[in-house]
Scaffold this active site. Structure first.
Site, mmCIF file in Angstrom:
data_model
loop_
_atom_site.group_PDB
_atom_site.id
_atom_site.type_symbol
_atom_site.label_atom_id
_atom_site.label_comp_id
_atom_site.label_asym_id
_atom_site.label_seq_id
_atom_site.Cartn_x
_atom_site.Cartn_y
_atom_site.Cartn_z
ATOM 1 N N ASP A 15 92.459 14.254 -2.841
ATOM 2 C CA ASP A 15 91.370 14.166 -1.858
ATOM 3 C C ASP A 15 91.925 13.859 -0.466
ATOM 4 O O ASP A 15 92.960 13.216 -0.327
ATOM 5 C CB ASP A 15 90.397 13.062 -2.301
ATOM 6 C CG ASP A 15 89.025 13.217 -1.650
ATOM 7 O OD1 ASP A 15 88.775 14.258 -1.014
ATOM 8 O OD2 ASP A 15 88.223 12.274 -1.761
ATOM 9 N N GLY A 18 90.480 17.483 4.294
ATOM 10 C CA GLY A 18 89.613 17.675 5.458
ATOM 11 C C GLY A 18 89.894 16.626 6.522
ATOM 12 O O GLY A 18 90.048 16.938 7.709
ATOM 13 N N ARG A 28 89.469 22.195 8.903
ATOM 14 C CA ARG A 28 89.546 21.701 7.523
ATOM 15 C C ARG A 28 90.412 22.613 6.661
ATOM 16 O O ARG A 28 91.167 22.142 5.802
ATOM 17 C CB ARG A 28 88.134 21.616 6.901
ATOM 18 C CG ARG A 28 87.240 20.514 7.477
ATOM 19 C CD ARG A 28 85.883 20.516 6.776
ATOM 20 N NE ARG A 28 86.010 20.345 5.336
ATOM 21 C CZ ARG A 28 86.165 19.162 4.728
ATOM 22 N NH1 ARG A 28 86.183 18.062 5.428
ATOM 23 N NH2 ARG A 28 86.284 19.105 3.413
ATOM 24 N N HIS A 32 93.592 22.230 3.834
ATOM 25 C CA HIS A 32 93.694 22.776 2.468
ATOM 26 C C HIS A 32 95.019 23.513 2.264
ATOM 27 O O HIS A 32 95.622 23.440 1.202
ATOM 28 C CB HIS A 32 92.517 23.709 2.172
ATOM 29 C CG HIS A 32 91.204 22.983 2.112
ATOM 30 N ND1 HIS A 32 91.043 21.806 1.416
ATOM 31 C CD2 HIS A 32 89.991 23.252 2.656
ATOM 32 C CE1 HIS A 32 89.788 21.382 1.543
ATOM 33 N NE2 HIS A 32 89.126 22.241 2.290
ATOM 34 N N LEU A 126 106.996 20.683 -18.310
ATOM 35 C CA LEU A 126 105.692 20.163 -17.886
ATOM 36 C C LEU A 126 104.571 21.182 -18.145
ATOM 37 O O LEU A 126 104.784 22.382 -17.995
ATOM 38 C CB LEU A 126 105.764 19.875 -16.378
ATOM 39 C CG LEU A 126 104.452 19.486 -15.675
ATOM 40 C CD1 LEU A 126 104.103 18.033 -15.978
ATOM 41 C CD2 LEU A 126 104.565 19.666 -14.159
HETATM 42 C C1 IPE Z 1 86.744 15.594 -5.587
HETATM 43 O O1 IPE Z 1 86.756 15.452 -4.218
HETATM 44 C C2 IPE Z 1 87.042 17.009 -5.967
HETATM 45 C C3 IPE Z 1 88.385 17.483 -5.684
HETATM 46 C C4 IPE Z 1 89.386 16.787 -5.211
HETATM 47 C C5 IPE Z 1 88.606 18.870 -6.006
HETATM 48 P P1 IPE Z 1 85.428 15.511 -3.355
HETATM 49 O O2 IPE Z 1 85.853 15.330 -1.934
HETATM 50 O O3 IPE Z 1 84.672 16.745 -3.673
HETATM 51 O O4 IPE Z 1 84.605 14.261 -3.900
HETATM 52 P P2 IPE Z 1 83.463 13.389 -3.248
HETATM 53 O O5 IPE Z 1 82.382 14.349 -2.802
HETATM 54 O O6 IPE Z 1 84.054 12.674 -2.068
HETATM 55 O O7 IPE Z 1 83.032 12.455 -4.312
HETATM 56 C C1 IPE Z 2 90.083 17.633 -1.293
HETATM 57 O O1 IPE Z 2 89.984 17.433 0.075
HETATM 58 C C2 IPE Z 2 90.191 19.085 -1.649
HETATM 59 C C3 IPE Z 2 88.990 19.669 -2.262
HETATM 60 C C4 IPE Z 2 87.912 19.031 -2.599
HETATM 61 C C5 IPE Z 2 89.050 21.081 -2.501
HETATM 62 P P1 IPE Z 2 88.574 17.375 0.799
HETATM 63 O O2 IPE Z 2 88.243 18.744 1.293
HETATM 64 O O3 IPE Z 2 87.543 16.759 -0.067
HETATM 65 O O4 IPE Z 2 88.919 16.447 2.029
HETATM 66 P P2 IPE Z 2 87.972 15.326 2.653
HETATM 67 O O5 IPE Z 2 87.566 14.420 1.558
HETATM 68 O O6 IPE Z 2 86.823 16.032 3.289
HETATM 69 O O7 IPE Z 2 88.858 14.656 3.670
HETATM 70 MG MG MG Z 3 86.883 14.843 -0.327
#
Ligand code: IPE
Ligand code: IPE
Ligand code: MG
Length: 228
Positions: A15, A18, A28, A32, A126
């Site tokens: 996580d 973004g 964003r 990724h 792995l």
């Molecule tokens: C969880 O992250 C899903 C992934 C890392 C793919 P999110 O960013 O979607 O989760 P929430 O919305 O903060 O709980």
């Molecule tokens: C995790 O990063 C990746 C996916 C959920 C695909 P986020 O996109 O959720 O990044 P934040 O949480 O908005 O920073």
């Molecule tokens: Mg997130």
């Protein structure tokens, strides 16, 4: 790295892509891209130190609610990752697997996924498991439906044999980056006795060193599994 008592199965909620981009004034989607490179790096490192299973949360059943542009970008990135990844997987003897409901993806992407699974099925190092269109509640419901369709009695064994993680051991270490402290519908059943690790580090900044520090802490935790 101490080779005694290594976790067999590590899972990561990757996580913070973004936010990583936002604080740099980037898009964003740039976060990724950076995150995808980190997947490669951490996977190779896990293979090198002798981890058996690494499950990575890449796209959740809830992530479809993001703007269409971002969803499309993530799916394109996944396609690109798979096409480029095959070399790394073979070089490191990594077996590729997925969990989640693939039926929501295009036939073409499903084909690429299946080819990657097929081409790496004899690898013995792995096992890298990507969670794609994965939600733990969805997985459990699909498993229950399969049990019903096959007239299977309700038992722990039958349920586990019908989960997407069939034959994969329970999670030993659950890691979440970016400071959030929740599971967001990831591996609810499989984490029954997992050890949790949370870090403020955003996924693109995560490192082999930080992972090793966590493994070191894991090796010093006492797991009691309900005993004394
Ligand atoms: C969880 O992250 C899903 C992934 C890392 C793919 P999110 O960013 O979607 O989760 P929430 O919305 O903060 O709980
Ligand atoms: C995790 O990063 C990746 C996916 C959920 C695909 P986020 O996109 O959720 O990044 P934040 O949480 O908005 O920073
Ligand atoms: Mg997130």
């Amino acid at each position: 790295m101490n080779q005694n008592n290594l976790p067999k199965h590590i899972s990561i909620i990757m996580d913070g892509n973004g936010r990583w981009a936002k604080i740099r004034g980037l898009k964003r989607t740039d976060g990724h891209k950076k995150g995808a490179n980190k997947v490669r790096e951490i996977t190779e490192h896990c293979a090198k130190i002798g981890i058996k299973y690494l499950t990575l949360y890449a796209f959740s059943t809830e992530n479809w609610s993001r703007p269409k542009l971002e969803v499309d970008f993530l799916i394109k990135l996944l396609n690109k990752y798979l096409k480029e990844e095959i070399k790394t997987l073979q070089k490191n003897n990594i077996k590729f697997r997925v969990i989640g409901d693939m039926s929501k993806f295009s036939k073409k992407l499903q084909e690429t996924i299946n080819q990657t699974i097929e081409q790496t099925k004899s690898n013995t190092g792995l096992t890298q498991i990507l969670a794609l269109n994965y939600g733990s509640q969805d997985e459990i419901l699909r498993a229950m439906q399969k049990m019903k369709d096959n007239n299977l009695e309700i038992s722990k064994e039958n349920l586990e044999q019908n989960l997407d993680t069939q034959d994969v051991p329970y999670v030993d270490m659950m890691i979440r980056t970016s400071g959030e402290m929740r599971l967001s519908n990831f591996l609810l059943w499989q984490c029954a006795y997992a050890e949790f690790f949370f870090t403020q580090t955003l996924w693109p900044d995560f490192s082999d060193q930080e992972l090793e520090l966590m493994i070191d802490q894991y090796q010093n935790r006492e797991r009691r599994f309900g005993g004394i």
